[in-house]
Scaffold this motif. Structure first.
Motif, PDB file in Angstrom:
ATOM      1  N   GLY A 108       0.857  -1.259  -0.097  1.00 34.27           N
ATOM      2  CA  GLY A 108      -0.016  -0.086   0.099  1.00 34.27           C
ATOM      3  C   GLY A 108       0.849   1.395  -0.069  1.00 34.27           C
ATOM      4  N   ALA A 109       0.530   2.273  -0.543  1.00 36.96           N
ATOM      5  CA  ALA A 109       0.922   3.411  -0.917  1.00 36.96           C
ATOM      6  C   ALA A 109       0.219   4.738  -1.323  1.00 36.96           C
ATOM      7  CB  ALA A 109       2.302   3.394  -1.978  1.00 36.96           C
ATOM      8  N   LEU A 110       0.810   5.765  -1.519  1.00 40.60           N
ATOM      9  CA  LEU A 110       0.281   7.044  -2.047  1.00 40.60           C
ATOM     10  C   LEU A 110       0.399   6.958  -3.617  1.00 40.60           C
ATOM     11  CD1 LEU A 110      -1.223   9.755  -1.983  1.00 40.60           C
ATOM     12  CD2 LEU A 110       1.016  10.758  -1.275  1.00 40.60           C
ATOM     13  N   VAL A 111      -0.502   6.914  -4.346  1.00 39.42           N
ATOM     14  CA  VAL A 111      -0.153   6.960  -5.507  1.00 39.42           C
ATOM     15  C   VAL A 111      -1.140   8.026  -6.407  1.00 39.42           C
ATOM     16  CG1 VAL A 111      -1.894   5.229  -6.031  1.00 39.42           C
ATOM     17  CG2 VAL A 111      -0.043   5.363  -7.651  1.00 39.42           C
ATOM     18  N   GLN A 112      -0.463   8.659  -7.577  1.00 42.08           N
ATOM     19  CA  GLN A 112      -1.337   9.551  -8.273  1.00 42.08           C
ATOM     20  C   GLN A 112      -2.294   9.040  -9.020  1.00 42.08           C
ATOM     21  OE1 GLN A 112       1.543  12.159 -10.344  1.00 42.08           O
ATOM     22  NE2 GLN A 112       2.027  13.260  -8.630  1.00 42.08           N
ATOM     23  N   PRO A 113      -3.480   9.741  -9.302  1.00 35.70           N
ATOM     24  CA  PRO A 113      -4.415   9.205 -10.190  1.00 35.70           C
ATOM     25  C   PRO A 113      -3.853   8.541 -11.655  1.00 35.70           C
ATOM     26  CG  PRO A 113      -5.279  11.118  -8.991  1.00 35.70           C
ATOM     27  CD  PRO A 113      -3.675  11.031  -8.778  1.00 35.70           C
ATOM     28  N   GLY A 114      -4.357   7.440 -11.985  1.00 39.81           N
ATOM     29  CA  GLY A 114      -3.871   7.002 -13.120  1.00 39.81           C
ATOM     30  C   GLY A 114      -2.723   6.199 -13.054  1.00 39.81           C
ATOM     31  N   GLY A 115      -2.031   6.135 -11.842  1.00 39.95           N
ATOM     32  CA  GLY A 115      -1.077   5.337 -11.577  1.00 39.95           C
ATOM     33  C   GLY A 115      -1.347   3.743 -11.426  1.00 39.95           C
ATOM     34  N   SER A 116      -0.298   3.047 -11.219  1.00 38.45           N
ATOM     35  CA  SER A 116      -0.413   1.595 -10.761  1.00 38.45           C
ATOM     36  C   SER A 116       0.327   1.156  -9.550  1.00 38.45           C
ATOM     37  CB  SER A 116       0.178   0.885 -12.025  1.00 38.45           C
ATOM     38  OG  SER A 116      -0.420   1.229 -13.247  1.00 38.45           O
ATOM     39  N   LEU A 117      -0.182   0.301  -8.867  1.00 41.57           N
ATOM     40  CA  LEU A 117       0.140  -0.371  -7.946  1.00 41.57           C
ATOM     41  C   LEU A 117      -0.053  -1.799  -7.676  1.00 41.57           C
ATOM     42  CD1 LEU A 117       1.482   1.098  -5.274  1.00 41.57           C
ATOM     43  CD2 LEU A 117      -0.669   1.333  -4.148  1.00 41.57           C
ATOM     44  N   ARG A 118       0.792  -2.593  -7.055  1.00 45.92           N
ATOM     45  CA  ARG A 118       0.910  -3.802  -6.898  1.00 45.92           C
ATOM     46  C   ARG A 118       0.848  -4.398  -5.439  1.00 45.92           C
ATOM     47  NH1 ARG A 118       4.628  -9.096  -7.995  1.00 45.92           N
ATOM     48  NH2 ARG A 118       3.251 -10.574  -9.009  1.00 45.92           N
ATOM     49  N   LEU A 119      -0.229  -4.773  -4.732  1.00 49.93           N
ATOM     50  CA  LEU A 119      -0.263  -5.483  -3.528  1.00 49.93           C
ATOM     51  C   LEU A 119      -0.045  -6.792  -3.540  1.00 49.93           C
ATOM     52  CD1 LEU A 119      -3.581  -3.894  -2.307  1.00 49.93           C
ATOM     53  CD2 LEU A 119      -1.307  -2.688  -2.441  1.00 49.93           C
TER      54      LEU A 119
END
Lengths: 108, 116
Positions: B9-20
Motif C-alpha cells: 500500500g502507498a500513496l499514488v497519483q490518479p492514473g497510476g499503478s500499484l501491486r499489492l
C-alpha cells in the motif's frame, strides 16, 4: 446483482440488552448468508456462516436466523466487547459476493 | 496459526499503478480460493474480486473490472492484486482474505491512497 440492505444503520443499547439487526436481500438467496463482526480498528471476523452456524470462539449469545430474503442477527445480552460494526454478506450470486452496508452497535 | 500479511500500500497519483502482495501461512494456500476486499476508512466493506486455487479463474467487482487483476503464486504462498488506472475512489484499506463464500481469515489490511 443482488443488493443487501441492513437496518438499523446504527444503534445504542445497554449492557444486557437484546439487540437485533436485520438484513434483507433483493432476491431469494436461500441460506447463502454470513455475518461478520468488525471491532474498531480491526479486520472483520466471520461470526456466523450459512445463516445460523456460529463460528468457534464466539459466545452463544450471538445467533442468526432467517431464509430467503430476510435475515437477522441477535445478540442476547449485549456485552462491552460486542461494540462493533456488523455486516451481512451473501454468496448466492454466482462466484461473487456482496456485503450489506453495516450496522454499528454502541453502548448507551 | 493462520496469518495473512498484506503489503504494498502507498500513496499514488490518479492514473497510476500499484501491486499489492499478501503472504499467507498456517493453512494450505494452494487449495483455497482467495479474495480481496476493500474498505474506505470509516465506511463499509466492498468485494474487489477473487481467484480460484489454481489461479486459472478470476472474478471482479464492477467498479474494478478491467483495471485490477488478481494472481497468485502457490509455491510462495502469495496472493497479488495488480491495480492499474487508479482513481481517487480506489482509496481504501485492502484486505487479503481466505475463501470466497465464507471469508474465514483476514489480513490486517494495507492502505492505498490515490491523490494528486
Amino acid at each position: 446483482d443482488i443488493q443487501m440492505t441492513q437496518s438499523p444503520s446504527s444503534l445504542s443499547a445497554s449492557v444486557g440488552d437484546r439487540v437485533t439487526i436485520s438484513c434483507q436481500a433483493s432476491q431469494d438467496i436461500s441460506d447463502s448468508l454470513n455475518w461478520y463482526q468488525q471491532r474498531p480498528g480491526r479486520a472483520p471476523n466471520l461470526l456466523i456462516q450459512d445463516v445460523a452456524h456460529l463460528q468457534p470462539g464466539f459466545p452463544s449469545r450471538f445467533s442468526g436466523s432467517g431464509s430467503g430474503t430476510n435475515f437477522a442477527l441477535t445478540i442476547n445480552g449485549l456485552q462491552p466487547e460486542d461494540v462493533a460494526t456488523y455486516y451481512c454478506q451473501q454468496f448466492a450470486d454466482l462466484i461473487t459476493v456482496g456485503f450489506g452496508p453495516g450496522t454499528k452497535v454502541d453502548l448507551k | 496459526e493462520v496469518n495473512l500479511v498484506e503489503s504494498g500500500g502507498a500513496l499514488v497519483q490518479p492514473g497510476g499503478s500499484l501491486r499489492l502482495s499478501c503472504v499467507v501461512s498456517g493453512f494450505n494456500f494452494s487449495v483455497n480460493w482467495m479474495t480481496w476486499v476493500r474498505q474506505v476508512p470509516g465506511k463499509g466493506l466492498e468485494w474487489v474480486g477473487n481467484i480460484d486455487n489454481d489461479g486459472e479463474e478470476t472474478h471482479y467487482g464492477a467498479s474494478v473490472e478491467g483495471r485490477f487483476a488478481i494472481s497468485r503464486d502457490n509455491a510462495k504462498n502469495s496472493l497479488f492484486l495488480q491495480m492499474n488506472g487508479l482513481r481517487p475512489e480506489d482509496t481504501a484499506v485492502y484486505f487479503c482474505v481466505r475463501g470466497w463464500q465464507w471469508l474465514v481469515s483476514w489480513g490486517q489490511g494495507t492502505l492505498v491512497s490515490v491523490s494528486s
